[in-house]
Every structure is written in C-alpha cells, then in structure tokens.
Design an enzyme around this catalytic site. Sequence first.
Site, PDB file in Angstrom:
ATOM      1  N   ASP A   1       0.826  -1.211   0.000  1.00 13.45           N
ATOM      2  CA  ASP A   1       0.000   0.000   0.000  1.00 13.45           C
ATOM      3  C   ASP A   1       0.859   1.259   0.000  1.00 13.45           C
ATOM      4  O   ASP A   1       2.089   1.189   0.086  1.00 13.45           O
ATOM      5  CB  ASP A   1      -0.974  -0.017   1.198  1.00 13.45           C
ATOM      6  CG  ASP A   1      -0.256  -0.361   2.496  1.00 13.45           C
ATOM      7  OD1 ASP A   1       0.846   0.168   2.723  1.00 13.45           O
ATOM      8  OD2 ASP A   1      -0.793  -1.188   3.281  1.00 13.45           O
TER       9      ASP A   1
ATOM     10  N   ASP B   1       1.015   6.015 -13.595  1.00  6.97           N
ATOM     11  CA  ASP B   1       0.721   5.133 -14.719  1.00  6.97           C
ATOM     12  C   ASP B   1      -0.695   5.474 -15.163  1.00  6.97           C
ATOM     13  O   ASP B   1      -1.631   5.390 -14.363  1.00  6.97           O
ATOM     14  CB  ASP B   1       0.782   3.684 -14.205  1.00  6.97           C
ATOM     15  CG  ASP B   1       1.028   2.681 -15.311  1.00  6.97           C
ATOM     16  OD1 ASP B   1       0.512   2.898 -16.407  1.00  6.97           O
ATOM     17  OD2 ASP B   1       1.709   1.678 -15.048  1.00  6.97           O
TER      18      ASP B   1
ATOM     19  N   ASP C   1      -0.090   3.657 -20.592  1.00  8.39           N
ATOM     20  CA  ASP C   1      -0.287   2.227 -20.826  1.00  8.39           C
ATOM     21  C   ASP C   1      -0.745   1.945 -22.266  1.00  8.39           C
ATOM     22  O   ASP C   1      -1.677   2.600 -22.754  1.00  8.39           O
ATOM     23  CB  ASP C   1      -1.362   1.742 -19.835  1.00  8.39           C
ATOM     24  CG  ASP C   1      -1.530   0.246 -19.846  1.00  8.39           C
ATOM     25  OD1 ASP C   1      -0.545  -0.451 -19.533  1.00  8.39           O
ATOM     26  OD2 ASP C   1      -2.639  -0.233 -20.163  1.00  8.39           O
TER      27      ASP C   1
ATOM     28  N   GLU D   1       4.136   3.414 -23.334  1.00  8.99           N
ATOM     29  CA  GLU D   1       4.347   1.977 -23.460  1.00  8.99           C
ATOM     30  C   GLU D   1       3.806   1.606 -24.835  1.00  8.99           C
ATOM     31  O   GLU D   1       2.613   1.788 -25.100  1.00  8.99           O
ATOM     32  CB  GLU D   1       3.597   1.205 -22.372  1.00  8.99           C
ATOM     33  CG  GLU D   1       4.001  -0.267 -22.385  1.00  8.99           C
ATOM     34  CD  GLU D   1       2.906  -1.243 -21.986  1.00  8.99           C
ATOM     35  OE1 GLU D   1       3.226  -2.381 -21.641  1.00  8.99           O
ATOM     36  OE2 GLU D   1       1.705  -0.878 -22.050  1.00  8.99           O
TER      37      GLU D   1
ATOM     38  N   HIS E   1       6.826  -5.288 -14.524  1.00  7.45           N
ATOM     39  CA  HIS E   1       5.793  -6.140 -13.923  1.00  7.45           C
ATOM     40  C   HIS E   1       5.137  -7.097 -14.916  1.00  7.45           C
ATOM     41  O   HIS E   1       4.323  -7.921 -14.517  1.00  7.45           O
ATOM     42  CB  HIS E   1       4.734  -5.247 -13.276  1.00  7.45           C
ATOM     43  CG  HIS E   1       4.002  -4.435 -14.312  1.00  7.45           C
ATOM     44  ND1 HIS E   1       4.614  -3.439 -15.047  1.00  7.45           N
ATOM     45  CD2 HIS E   1       2.729  -4.510 -14.762  1.00  7.45           C
ATOM     46  CE1 HIS E   1       3.740  -2.936 -15.901  1.00  7.45           C
ATOM     47  NE2 HIS E   1       2.588  -3.568 -15.747  1.00  7.45           N
ATOM     48  N   ASP E   2       5.430  -6.948 -16.210  1.00 10.91           N
ATOM     49  CA  ASP E   2       4.856  -7.839 -17.225  1.00 10.91           C
ATOM     50  C   ASP E   2       5.863  -8.852 -17.737  1.00 10.91           C
ATOM     51  O   ASP E   2       5.518  -9.706 -18.563  1.00 10.91           O
ATOM     52  CB  ASP E   2       4.384  -7.031 -18.446  1.00 10.91           C
ATOM     53  CG  ASP E   2       3.212  -6.131 -18.134  1.00 10.91           C
ATOM     54  OD1 ASP E   2       2.406  -6.487 -17.259  1.00 10.91           O
ATOM     55  OD2 ASP E   2       3.110  -5.066 -18.769  1.00 10.91           O
TER      56      ASP E   2
HETATM   57  C1  NOJ Z   1       0.236  -3.128 -20.123  1.00 10.58           C
HETATM   58  C2  NOJ Z   1       0.422  -3.237 -18.658  1.00 10.58           C
HETATM   59  O1  NOJ Z   1       1.764  -3.049 -18.340  1.00 10.58           O
HETATM   60  C3  NOJ Z   1      -0.117  -4.588 -18.252  1.00 10.58           C
HETATM   61  O2  NOJ Z   1       0.210  -4.938 -16.943  1.00 10.58           O
HETATM   62  C4  NOJ Z   1      -1.596  -4.578 -18.489  1.00 10.58           C
HETATM   63  O3  NOJ Z   1      -2.125  -5.862 -18.228  1.00 10.58           O
HETATM   64  C5  NOJ Z   1      -1.941  -4.201 -19.929  1.00 10.58           C
HETATM   65  N1  NOJ Z   1      -1.165  -3.096 -20.401  1.00 10.58           N
HETATM   66  C6  NOJ Z   1      -3.390  -3.823 -20.043  1.00 10.58           C
HETATM   67  O4  NOJ Z   1      -3.630  -2.611 -19.388  1.00 10.58           O
END
Ligand code: NOJ
Length: 562
Positions: A29, A98, A199, A255, A330-331
């Site tokens: 948090d 973000d 994003d 992104e 994180h992806d």
């Molecule tokens: C990219 C983000 O980094 C990812 O975590 C997300 O699932 C997708 N865009 C959809 O928003």
Amino acid sequence: MKKEWWKEAVVYQIYPRSFNDSNGDGIGDLPGIREKVDYLDYLGIDLVWLNPVYDSPNTDNGYDVRNYRKIMDEFGDMEDWKDLLDDLHDRGIRLIMDFVPNHTSDAHRWFQKSRKSKDSSYRDYYFWREGDEKEPLNNWDSIFGGSVWEWDKEAREYYLHLFSRKQPDLNWDNPDVRSEIYEIMNWWMDKGIDGFRLDVVNFISKHPDLPDEHNKGPYGARGTKYYVDGPNIHDYFQEMNKEVFADRDAVAIGETPLVSEEAGSKYVDPSRNELDMIFQFDHVTFDMKEGGSWLPQRDWQLTELKEIFTRWRKVTSNTGGWNATYLSNHDQPRMVSRFGDDQDFRRESAQVLATLLMTISGTPFIYQGEELGMTNYPFTDISELRDVQTINKFNEMKKQGKINNFDEVKSEIRLWSRDNARTPMQWTSGENAGFTDGEPWINVNPNKSEINVGAEKKDEDSVLQFYRKLIDLRKEHKVLIYGDYKPILEEDEEIFGFLREENNEATLTMLNFSSENKKLSLPSGISVDGVDLLLSNYPLEGTEFSEETTFRPYEARLYKLE
Ligand code: NOJ
C-alpha cells in the site's frame, strides 16, 4: 542533444501491491511505500513510476480503472497519496503516474451508462456493435485469450476489449472521450506529479472498419495490424501533448508494444511534439515462438539482442529522440532469469545486466527487486498464480484439450508468467520477507533467505551495491547520459561491448554474457595506456589493462578512456 531532467534520471518502478504492506492485509500500500522512501534515497534513484493506484475491481491489478480520480481502497486514500508525493519530492525524487487511456474497467461509470441504452451520450465512448450472439464481428484475438468481442446480455450487443472482457476499449475517435481523458490527466498534473507512463498508448487508434486479420502477431493474436500504431495515432499524441504536456515540465513515456520503427521514430521526434520516450518490445519478444508467450522460448544468440539494442538507438537518434531502457518490469519475467543465469552466476549475471541497463544510452528503468537480483518463482500449481493473463491462457488451453494438467506447462509458466515479477519485494530473510505481517496476496519466493535487502546491504559485492555504484557513476560521468552510442565487436556471441563518446570523453562497456572465460584483445584504436577501470564485478587480477585480457564468466567492466 538537448539536456532534460528526464534524460538524466534513473527511474525506479514500484508495483505497489507487492512492494510493502503497512497494515497487515497482505497487500502492499501507499503508506508502505512511504516507509521505504529512505531506501529509494539510499539506492540513489531520481524518479518513481508507480503502477496504477486508482480505484479498480482488480481484474488486472489496477489496469482496469473504475474511477481515475480515486485511490484504490487497499492502497490507502488520496491523503496517503499526497503524503507519498511530498515525501518523495522532499528528497528530490520525482513521481510519475501510470495512466490507462486505452480502456477502463467495465465497472467504470462511463461503461455502465453506455451499456444501458443506445441513446446514452456514453454509448459511443466504447465500441458497441450489433451482431449475432454466436459469431463475433471479426477474428481478432484478445491479448488475454479468446475473442476481443464480448456479447453483453444487457445491451444485446457486442463490445470490444483488447485485454480481458472486464477491460472494454475506449473509442478515441470520439472527441468527448479524448477531452475527458485530457481533463483527468490535467487533474493529476495539477496535483504536482512529474509526468505519466501511458499504458499501451499506441493501441488507442483502431482501423475504422475493424477488418479481419489472417496472420497471427507476436502475442499469437490476430488484429494487431489494425490497432498497433493505428491511423490517427500521431494526431492523438499531438493533441494530448498540446492539451496536457505543452506548458509543463513533465515527461510523457509511452508503453508501445509491437511499435514499428517508422512510428516509433516519429513518436519521439522532439520536433513533432508527441511523446518524450517509448518502451519498445523487440528485445523481450524476439525469441518467442509463434503463438506468443507460452510456447517454448527458442534459443537465442547474443548478436540478436545486440542488434535490437543498436537498431533502436539508431531509430530514435535519427530524429533526435530518446529511449526508455528496461530489462524487466511487472509484465516480464525477472531479468536475471530471462537474460542471465539465475543458478550458477546469479550475482555476476545480474551485475552484467545492470551495467548494460545503466551504461547504454537512454533513461534506465529499474524494476523493484531487480536491484537485488530477484529471480523467477518455482510455481508448482495453478492455484499459486494470480495473473489474469496466465490463468485465462491456462484455462483456455485446458478447454481446447491442448493440455491436461499444470505440469505440462510448468516450465513455460516458470519462464514467462507475469507473476514471476509480482511476488513480494524481499526486504529481509524473515517471515514473508518482511513484506507483510499478514498473509501475502501472492507467495513470497522461497529464496528470500539468501536474496533480500538486508543481506544485500551488508555485502560489499552484492547486486544492490553494484547498482548504487552504477547510479553514482552515471551521475558523475555525463557521457554515460548524453554520449553517442557506438557498438563494437558486433559479431561476437559472448561479449556485448560498446563505447559512449561525447566531446573529449569516452567510456567503454565490456560485458561477458557467457559462463565461460573469454580471452579478448582490446578493440583496435583503444590503447591500454589510456584506460581507467571505473567498475568491475570481479576482484582485479592485473590483466584488466593488458592488450589481451580474459573476461571471467559474466564479468562486467566499465572503462573510462583518455
Ligand atoms: C500493459 C500493462 O503493463 C499490463 O500490466 C496490463 O495488463 C496491460 N497493459 C493492459 O492494461
């Protein structure tokens, strides 16, 4: 090259859910992040990128926004957020949020209203289409599995979602959508933030006819051709720039999955006023087999990786633009498991990758835990997974009869699942790695006993200490920020080498990407008399300055040249 604060910054990405939990509910948090601002200061970073913290039903951990102007309950409230911003700013650390412009949650007020009636002024905020309940309107595949079309029982029409069905896509061709989005962005800007990470922002403009696509794209998804870098994308970026960024000293980071070189070079061309930098994806997708992230990764060669880094530096510098450099987020899987050796040379290979990140041109993005050399997680059962993409894909494959049980995809999931990067930050060797006093929302990696902030702080040779040194060197030697990038040894399959040059200053980065010794002569034109070793991840042996030198397994060296 024009000087800008965001070119000089070292960025640290925080995934709040997994960073630090202050109230024992097992979920990280905002007050938890505040407790760690000293740590961020100690590390030496200048800018924090916070993954989404907006109110959300959390189908996709905050990338399904229900209310852009409210903080997610689990994370705290607006006061906590403001306190965090102040704490960061007090230490000279900037903050970017973000922002999710491509889609909302289906629980967002706009979608709820739009679903209610064809006459609603919100109807055209999304892609509603009439159709036959049994047959989707086109053959596009959702990035999270299944069709992009969801039949809505209430509206008795289809709506489009490139991600999960709980994430309907916004219709950017509707000027009302665009002005609402800019208004929200300005609302946040006025609170004193320093910019946005946007994003999947190159997906916002869709081909008006939404035609079928017959070739599968890199994620194994059809349709990308008709929405990646779509028809009105440059107009929308320029408009966003004018409406939100033009009169502010704030950074716009896109992104941009699957971005083409042509579009990418335009996005970052300063004379076009679109974005300041982009995250391109070639170096994280190049070795996927057709069908996307879950089929076995093919073997890759270092020359392929080098070619991608070099190519994108050319693409952006052609127009005077800038790169956002990352090796994990994180992806993506953990960097050391993806590109290094997380078994025998975990420390050394994490340091090689850190040196690449921090000395190649572009703004470096460090993802939480990367600075400790955190690794992928040894998943053994689907019940340990939380990520909607992984779970959807697993269920889909099972349903289609492609697999019967977890074991059949275990190695792929351990390699690729986004949850590898989402396990809690490892602060201590104690219970739950010091992340929470409660039950963590996702398991802590069992290797927390060896890999944690406490241990890394004490060890002079740790990955963490190496990051701190690299960050200091970057601040001291501006050539590492503004210098031209010149690759050397381009055909070599073990050594990633490059120069950075500006005026009379130059540095040489030499990275052994193999687990073997590698004997090498200094590249021609570089004299042993004129080199100064700024940093290396092995004890000195005396050959570091000879014409011929041996690079030990995953050895990293950064030289300054006279
Ligand atoms: C990219 C983000 O980094 C990812 O975590 C997300 O699932 C997708 N865009 C959809 O928003």
